[in-house]
Design a protein around this motif. Structure first.
Motif, PDB file in Angstrom:
ATOM      1  N   ALA A  80       0.805  -1.105   0.163  1.00  0.00           N
ATOM      2  CA  ALA A  80       0.121   0.007   0.078  1.00  0.00           C
ATOM      3  C   ALA A  80       0.986   1.247   0.055  1.00  0.00           C
ATOM      4  O   ALA A  80       0.484   2.175  -0.687  1.00  0.00           O
ATOM      5  CB  ALA A  80      -0.926  -0.081   1.214  1.00  0.00           C
ATOM      6  N   TRP A  84       0.965   4.229  -3.015  1.00  0.00           N
ATOM      7  CA  TRP A  84       0.381   5.292  -2.777  1.00  0.00           C
ATOM      8  C   TRP A  84       1.653   6.402  -3.373  1.00  0.00           C
ATOM      9  O   TRP A  84       1.417   7.221  -3.780  1.00  0.00           O
ATOM     10  CB  TRP A  84       0.445   5.750  -1.205  1.00  0.00           C
ATOM     11  CG  TRP A  84       0.205   7.097  -0.669  1.00  0.00           C
ATOM     12  CD1 TRP A  84      -0.942   7.643  -0.551  1.00  0.00           C
ATOM     13  CD2 TRP A  84       1.179   8.206  -0.627  1.00  0.00           C
ATOM     14  NE1 TRP A  84      -0.902   9.035  -0.201  1.00  0.00           N
ATOM     15  CE2 TRP A  84       0.252   9.141  -0.105  1.00  0.00           C
ATOM     16  CE3 TRP A  84       2.573   8.271  -0.230  1.00  0.00           C
ATOM     17  CZ2 TRP A  84       0.892  10.581   0.347  1.00  0.00           C
ATOM     18  CZ3 TRP A  84       2.968   9.302  -0.323  1.00  0.00           C
ATOM     19  CH2 TRP A  84       2.377  10.457   0.071  1.00  0.00           C
ATOM     20  N   ARG A  85       3.090   5.828  -3.055  1.00  0.00           N
ATOM     21  CA  ARG A  85       4.107   6.622  -3.444  1.00  0.00           C
ATOM     22  C   ARG A  85       4.157   6.710  -5.117  1.00  0.00           C
ATOM     23  O   ARG A  85       4.246   7.865  -5.759  1.00  0.00           O
ATOM     24  CB  ARG A  85       5.532   6.025  -3.227  1.00  0.00           C
ATOM     25  CG  ARG A  85       5.790   6.172  -1.629  1.00  0.00           C
ATOM     26  CD  ARG A  85       7.190   5.667  -1.573  1.00  0.00           C
ATOM     27  NE  ARG A  85       7.485   5.684  -0.169  1.00  0.00           N
ATOM     28  CZ  ARG A  85       8.242   5.056   0.706  1.00  0.00           C
ATOM     29  NH1 ARG A  85       8.622   3.725   0.172  1.00  0.00           N
ATOM     30  NH2 ARG A  85       8.630   5.396   1.592  1.00  0.00           N
ATOM     31  N   THR A  88      -0.622   8.364  -5.873  1.00  0.00           N
ATOM     32  CA  THR A  88      -1.168   9.386  -5.034  1.00  0.00           C
ATOM     33  C   THR A  88       0.016  10.573  -4.889  1.00  0.00           C
ATOM     34  O   THR A  88      -0.356  11.739  -5.034  1.00  0.00           O
ATOM     35  CB  THR A  88      -1.526   9.276  -3.627  1.00  0.00           C
ATOM     36  OG1 THR A  88      -2.604   7.741  -3.803  1.00  0.00           O
ATOM     37  CG2 THR A  88      -2.384  10.199  -3.084  1.00  0.00           C
ATOM     38  N   TRP A  89       1.126  10.168  -4.655  1.00  0.00           N
ATOM     39  CA  TRP A  89       2.134  11.203  -4.183  1.00  0.00           C
ATOM     40  C   TRP A  89       2.358  12.121  -5.458  1.00  0.00           C
ATOM     41  O   TRP A  89       2.649  13.369  -5.481  1.00  0.00           O
ATOM     42  CB  TRP A  89       3.511  10.696  -3.704  1.00  0.00           C
ATOM     43  CG  TRP A  89       4.523  11.599  -3.546  1.00  0.00           C
ATOM     44  CD1 TRP A  89       5.705  11.557  -4.193  1.00  0.00           C
ATOM     45  CD2 TRP A  89       4.456  12.716  -2.839  1.00  0.00           C
ATOM     46  NE1 TRP A  89       6.518  12.668  -3.728  1.00  0.00           N
ATOM     47  CE2 TRP A  89       5.775  13.391  -2.825  1.00  0.00           C
ATOM     48  CE3 TRP A  89       3.653  13.383  -1.790  1.00  0.00           C
ATOM     49  CZ2 TRP A  89       6.218  14.454  -2.310  1.00  0.00           C
ATOM     50  CZ3 TRP A  89       3.962  14.403  -1.404  1.00  0.00           C
ATOM     51  CH2 TRP A  89       5.533  15.119  -1.276  1.00  0.00           C
TER      52      TRP A  89
END
Length: 110
Positions: A80, A84-85, A88-89
């Protein structure tokens, strides 16, 4: 140099209380000393007011340092975090300054 309001004998008493842990002084929810909690403890025991940053400097002079966990949390989901990196980042990180000529003056554009 800096004149500390807690002399060596009071710092020694504070160190003993810190070794007892937060639960011994009313913080039963977790066993973590924060600068804010130490500030409150100093106020309760010595009737001396410190700022949070002042407590941080005092603790540093006493030989204490910021502590980091020795290992990651058991609940950490590496997949996860990686997702995310990657997704989303990239969407939320700031684009940064655009390359170009700049000026040191705040009132005059280059």
């Amino acid at each position: 140099g800096y004149d500390c309001r807690l002399g060596p004998h009071l710092q020694a008493r504070l160190a003993v209380w810190l070794e007892e842990g937060p639960a011994a002084h009313g913080w039963a929810d977790d066993q973590v000393w924060t600068a804010s909690r130490v500030r409150t403890l100093i106020g309760r025991k010595f009737h001396i007011s410190y700022s949070v940053s002042g407590v941080t400097r005092l603790l540093h002079r006493m030989g204490y340092s910021v502590q980091m966990p020795a290992r990651p949390a058991a609940e950490r989901d590496e997949e996860a975090v990686a997702a995310w990196r990657e997704v989303t980042w990239q969407e939320v990180k700031a684009a940064g300054r655009q390359p170009g000529r700049g000026s040191a003056s705040r009132t005059k554009r280059a």
